[in-house]
Design a protein around this motif. Structure first.
Motif, PDB file in Angstrom:
ATOM      1  N   TYR A 146       0.875  -1.183  -0.151  1.00 54.66           N
ATOM      2  CA  TYR A 146      -0.026  -0.039  -0.055  1.00 54.66           C
ATOM      3  C   TYR A 146       1.141   1.287  -0.043  1.00 54.66           C
ATOM      4  CZ  TYR A 146      -4.345  -2.494   0.834  1.00 54.66           C
ATOM      5  OH  TYR A 146      -5.504  -3.206   0.636  1.00 54.66           O
ATOM      6  N   ASP A 147       0.136   2.221  -0.638  1.00 56.30           N
ATOM      7  CA  ASP A 147       0.893   3.628  -0.403  1.00 56.30           C
ATOM      8  C   ASP A 147       0.678   4.065   0.933  1.00 56.30           C
ATOM      9  OD1 ASP A 147       1.593   3.757  -3.122  1.00 56.30           O
ATOM     10  OD2 ASP A 147      -0.097   4.776  -3.907  1.00 56.30           O
ATOM     11  N   LEU A 149       0.835   7.162   3.780  1.00 55.53           N
ATOM     12  CA  LEU A 149       0.527   8.623   3.961  1.00 55.53           C
ATOM     13  C   LEU A 149       1.025   8.762   5.315  1.00 55.53           C
ATOM     14  CD1 LEU A 149      -3.021   8.798   2.156  1.00 55.53           C
ATOM     15  CD2 LEU A 149      -0.571   8.979   0.984  1.00 55.53           C
ATOM     16  N   SER A 166      -3.238   4.367   1.324  1.00 52.38           N
ATOM     17  CA  SER A 166      -4.097   4.569   0.199  1.00 52.38           C
ATOM     18  C   SER A 166      -4.104   3.545  -0.858  1.00 52.38           C
ATOM     19  CB  SER A 166      -3.472   5.780  -0.774  1.00 52.38           C
ATOM     20  OG  SER A 166      -4.060   6.381  -1.754  1.00 52.38           O
ATOM     21  N   ARG A 167      -3.800   3.740  -1.918  1.00 53.67           N
ATOM     22  CA  ARG A 167      -4.046   2.346  -2.970  1.00 53.67           C
ATOM     23  C   ARG A 167      -2.968   1.592  -2.974  1.00 53.67           C
ATOM     24  NH1 ARG A 167      -8.066   3.283  -6.613  1.00 53.67           N
ATOM     25  NH2 ARG A 167      -9.045   5.308  -6.631  1.00 53.67           N
TER      26      ARG A 167
END
Length: 302
Positions: A146-147, A149, A166-167
């Motif tokens: 996953y990205d 953040l 995020s995605r």
């Protein structure tokens, strides 16, 4: 003084114990450069900022737990997870969520419930179906990353950092022996095709993938082999394949139990990376990278 040995390791996720092979904890504080004209000599100053805390896990993949038992007796030698801890189970020393191997035929009831622990999954039943055709394989995997953040702000508790996700980028690798009568999966203009990665009956990852690379190796004293890399397009459907990433849960890493308190670390965390690896003649393994969010409680065994 008691030295901690690995046989006492326990990992708990969302209130239930999860079998693992290893748990490795990392804690790194930001070092903030603060050298100025007040710094004596030729030295440097720094201040300690917030900490990035994380851990990695490796585990065997298990089949789903069996049906909950609220009546009948336990089978001596079988393994169970406690789902309701009444007088019978607590009297035997078992806690809610704990995994144990039955040493006596305890009787279950409305207050004492367990589920049989699922079996460990081997690679003997695995398969990889691409565009409705199974690709013979000796090993396969799927990695999810996953990205991340950085969500650290004034609401983040303690001296910690906070991670949101995020995605996800998902990739699979597949290795197999080349067959003369079988067409290559990757030739020209690759396109997304419906795919199912099956690890055992009822334990699957299904979606669409695009083959993006292949490596072929041949040697005079062995087989001709091929390695494919596939990228998953969009989010696949995962069924009973380990812990769910991207959702913050409470965790507990117990290094050793004590009479009243344990040598342990507790807090909240989120899984940001997950890899499932299977070999035709081995166990199916799952590894996780987990970011801790907010404060951690440290305890010693007493």
């Amino acid at each position: 003084m008691s030295k901690v040995v690995g046989k006492d390791l326990e990992f708990w996720w969302d209130g239930a114990e999860v079998p693992v092979l290893t748990a490795n904890l990392s804690e790194v504080f930001d070092q903030l450069e603060s050298t100025d004209t007040s710094t004596p000599g030729d030295g440097k100053d720094f201040e300690v900022g917030r900490a990035a805390r994380s851990f990695t896990l490796e585990s065997n993949l298990y089949a789903p737990d069996g049906a909950e038992m609220s009546s009948g007796t336990l089978t001596v030698g079988n393994r169970y997870r406690v789902t309701a801890a009444g007088a019978t189970l607590t009297g035997a020393g078992y806690k809610l969520g704990q995994i144990f191997e039955a040493t006596s035929a305890l009787t279950m009831d409305v207050d004492n419930k367990v589920v049989p622990l699922g079996a460990k999954i081997t690679g003997k039943d695995m398969s990889f179906t691409f565009n409705a055709v199974e690709i013979p394989a000796t090993s396969m995997d799927i990695s999810t990353k996953y990205d991340q953040l950085d969500g650290t702000d004034t609401e983040t508790t303690g001296d910690a950092s906070e991670t949101l996700v995020s995605r996800a980028d998902r990739e699979s690798k597949l290795s197999g022996i080349i067959r003369s009568e079988t067409a290559d999966v990757l030739t020209t203009s690759p396109a997304a095709q419906t795919t199912t990665l099956l690890l055992a009956s009822g334990q699957t990852i299904s979606g669409k993938v695009i083959p993006v690379s292949k490596e072929i190796a041949d040697e005079v004293n062995g087989f001709a082999k091929v390695d494919y890399t596939f990228k998953w397009r969009g989010a696949p459907t995962e069924t009973a394949v380990g812990l769910t990433p991207a959702v913050e849960k409470a965790f507990k890493i117990i290094l050793e139990r004590g009479a009243s308190t344990n040598k342990e670390y507790t807090g909240n965390a989120i899984i940001t990376e997950k890899t499932i690896s299977a070999e035709i003649k081995g166990l199916v393994k799952v590894s996780y990278t987990v970011q801790i969010n907010g404060a951690v409680t440290y305890a010693v065994a007493n």
